[in-house]
Design an enzyme around this catalytic site. Structure first.
Site, PDB file in Angstrom:
ATOM      1  N   MET A  80       0.836  -1.198   0.000  1.00  0.00           N
ATOM      2  CA  MET A  80       0.000   0.000   0.000  1.00  0.00           C
ATOM      3  C   MET A  80       0.869   1.245   0.000  1.00  0.00           C
ATOM      4  SD  MET A  80      -3.290  -0.350   2.492  1.00  0.00           S
ATOM      5  CE  MET A  80      -2.465  -1.278   3.760  1.00  0.00           C
ATOM      6  N   LYS A 110      -5.691  -0.122  10.407  1.00  0.00           N
ATOM      7  CA  LYS A 110      -4.595  -0.906   9.828  1.00  0.00           C
ATOM      8  C   LYS A 110      -3.874  -1.588  10.988  1.00  0.00           C
ATOM      9  CE  LYS A 110      -0.444  -0.633   6.962  1.00  0.00           C
ATOM     10  NZ  LYS A 110       0.447  -1.295   7.954  1.00  0.00           N
TER      11      LYS A 110
END
EC number: 6.5.1.2
Length: 648
Positions: A80, A110
């Site tokens: 990411m 996250k």
């Protein structure tokens, strides 16, 4: 016990196990659980053909492996893009919405753990694979089956990949480290390392004791027809997977920032380590339209939490020698816990920085750590000095080999090419992925081979024999044959990878490709004016290459002779309608899009994954989707596959 009674007891046992292992809220005593567990197990031993696939007895570890096998993901597991401020989030949103218009966004925590890909076939857990390099990982199915929050059976026909994070709760992490210290073992540095280490146990019974938790965050291969990722995730949660403690549908930067600040406020309350918030475009069609860069999906990013600061004291300054000979000072600090990670070292970059900040041994300092970034010292607390602090002197001799150092100001270098630390780091770089990709030749094995005198440079790798390795600690027959096979398999690698593997200062993968295409094996005799004439190669890179070849010319020629790298041919595309054009492919073609992409690139075209006003052609096949629609709305020329071939 009848079959119906057995099924009812399995149902009860699953409920009790879930409450104990996942929710951390027992609803039965250990005695009750054990008694029911053995009743179920007795029935299954007498009637193995009637044992349910999702029975809790299927989770108990005990399988011991010699090693893990490699397995390929059906669809790639991407990294990411990281963003660190509201302004960077706004920039990311602007890029997204410039391409696909206004979007719905799906935001969630996250978690800081080990990424995992679960493959189900007709509802049964078939395989569990670590992220690895995103294409290939390690199969750890036996270990993952011991994780209570991973359903062994789901209601789904066909293949589906469910991606997520394997994490350890903070309390469990502390308990594991206490147990390791009592056993005389080194504690894990942080919960992520603990999770990853638990998954890589060859004995699955060890994994079973670690109380790992799995949180799904995405899907790879699937045939689900929901139009939004959030809707697909609702299906996943409905199969028995854990739902994140918080998630939010957002539409604006203000919505996103508000939820981000909310998660930060909950950082200490949530039992798992969080290091940020993930923002995803929710609409599947827009995800597909945005596509991917070389590393990341364009439709998702990680909004990282602020760095955490702590005060600690410098105990000592140690020196590290890199593969290029650069001496890097490292601060050995009083161990301090930062967000679950025990930090005992901080980078100092170079001696000019030490002098600029007036860093001394014994100083109290502020250090910060953010995500995977190496901790660094941001400030010296001068008001806490006692007068006993010791100034740091610039080194004059290599800490490893003792040779005199070259002091260039910011950089201090060991020039001895045979310095053991330089040799070790050079070989580690040579063997890594993206270079020669020698599987199994990790840093510990390289250190062992160099320290035992088995190898002294890169070339020695290719003359290693079974007998050289047989007397080394930890080297069994299979490990030896695997390593020798991997070294042999690296022969014939593309020349650009060998150039990258040499570790020439300032010469990365892109420059290596350009140099390999331009000069081939003649790179050893390349001239300055020819090097700087290559697009993207500057004076600093040219001088670095020339100096490297001047010092190492004979060694490079021996490498060429031993490895016999594949020399890529530079083919100048003839004039054609696609040379220099930006092309986008969409829909199903007569052959794979990969082959058509390769053909177009050989014609000199640049093949892009998304449509914009700069696109010259969109070439489409059957079932073309939003890319074709967008091309038509922007007035970009469109071609069928047949029309494209007719133009050639």
């Amino acid at each position: 016990m009848t079959y119906d009674e057995y099924k009812e007891k399995v149902k009860t046992l699953k409920k009790w196990a879930y409450a104990y292992y996942v929710e951390d809220n027992p609803v039965a005593t250990d005695e009750e659980y054990d008694r029911l567990y053995h009743e179920v197990l007795d029935y299954e031993m007498k009637h193995p053909d009637k044992a349910l696939e999702d029975s809790p007895t299927k989770r108990v570890g005990g399988i011991v492996r010699d090693e893990f096998t490699k397995a390929k993901h059906i669809k790639r597991m991407w990294s990411m893009e990281d963003v660190f401020s509201k302004e960077e989030v706004q920039d990311w949103l602007d890029r997204v919405e410039k391409n696909v218009g206004e979007c719905d966004y799906f935001c969630e925590p996250k978690f800081d753990g080990a990424s995992m890909n679960l493959l189900y076939d007709d509802g049964k857990l078939l395989r569990a694979i670590t992220r690895g390099d995103g294409v290939v990982g390690e199969e750890v199915t036996d270990n993952v089956r011991t994780i209570r929050s991973v359903p062994l059976v789901i209601d789904y026909k066909g293949l589906i990949e469910i991606r997520g994070e394997v994490v350890i709760r903070k309390d469990d992490f502390e308990q594991i480290n206490e147990e390791r210290l009592k056993a005389g073992e080194a504690p894990f540095a942080n919960p992520r390392n603990a999770a990853a280490g638990s998954l890589r146990q060859l004995d699955s019974s060890v994994t079973a004791k670690r109380r790992l938790v799995f949180y799904p965050w995405g899907i790879g291969e699937n045939t689900l027809d929901q139009k939004k990722l959030s809707e697909k995730m609702e299906f996943i949660y409905g199969q028995g997977f854990l739902r994140p403690p918080y998630h939010e549908a957002c539409h604006t930067i203000d919505n996103i920032e508000k939820f981000y600040q909310f998660l930060i406020s909950k950082r200490d309350e949530i039992p798992m380590m969080m290091d940020g918030m993930v923002i995803k475009v929710d609409e599947i069609e827009k995800q597909e339209e945005l596509g991917y860069t070389v590393k990341f999906p364009r439709w998702m990013c990680a909004y990282k939490f602020p760095a955490v600061e702590k005060v600690t004291q410098i105990r000592a300054i140690t020196l590290q020698v890199g593969r290029t000979g650069v001496i890097t000072p490292v601060a050995e600090i009083e161990p301090v816990n930062i967000e679950g990670a025990m930090v005992s070292r901080a980078t100092l970059h170079n001696f000019d920085e030490i002098e600029r900040k007036d860093i001394r041994i014994g100083d109290h300092v502020i250090i910060i750590r953010s995500g995977d970034v190496i901790p660094k010292i941001t400030k010296v607390l001068i008001d806490r000095r006692t007068g006993d602090e010791i100034p740091v002197e610039r080194p004059t001799h290599c800490p490893t080999c003792g040779s005199e150092l070259l002091d260039e100001g910011a950089l201090i270098k060991c020039q001895n090419l045979e310095c053991p630390d330089r040799v070790i780091n050079t070989i580690i770089h040579f063997a890594k992925k993206g270079c020669m990709d020698i599987d199994g030749l990790g840093s510990k094995i390289v250190e062992q081979l160099v320290k035992e005198g088995k190898i002294h440079d890169i070339l020695d790798l290719y003359s290693l024999t079974y007998e050289d390795l047989a007397d080394l600690e930890g080297f069994k027959e299979k490990k030896i044959s695997n390593l020798l096979d991997a070294i042999a398999a690296s022969k014939g690698a593309p020349l650009h990878r060998l150039i990258t593997a040499m570790g020439i200062e300032h010469i990365g993968e892109v420059a290596s490709r350009a140099l390999a295409l331009e000069f081939g094996l003649g790179i050893v005799d390349a001239k300055y004016e020819d090097i700087v004439a290559i697009d993207g190669i500057g004076e600093e890179m040219a001088n670095s290459l020339l100096e490297f070849m001047r010092v190492n010319r004979e060694k490079v020629l021996k490498l060429f002779n031993t490895i016999k790298p594949t020399v890529e041919k530079k083919v100048e595309a003839k004039e054609n309608p696609f040379k220099g054009k930006i092309v986008v492919l969409t829909g199903t073609m007569s052959e794979s899009r990969g082959k058509i992409k390769e053909m177009l690139e050989e014609l000199g075209a640049k093949v892009s994954g998304s449509v914009s006003k700069k696109t010259d052609f969109v070439i489409y096949g059957e079932d073309a989707g939003s890319k074709l629609t967008k091309a038509e709305s922007l007035g970009v020329p469109t071609l069928t596959e047949d029309e494209m071939r007719a133009m050639l």
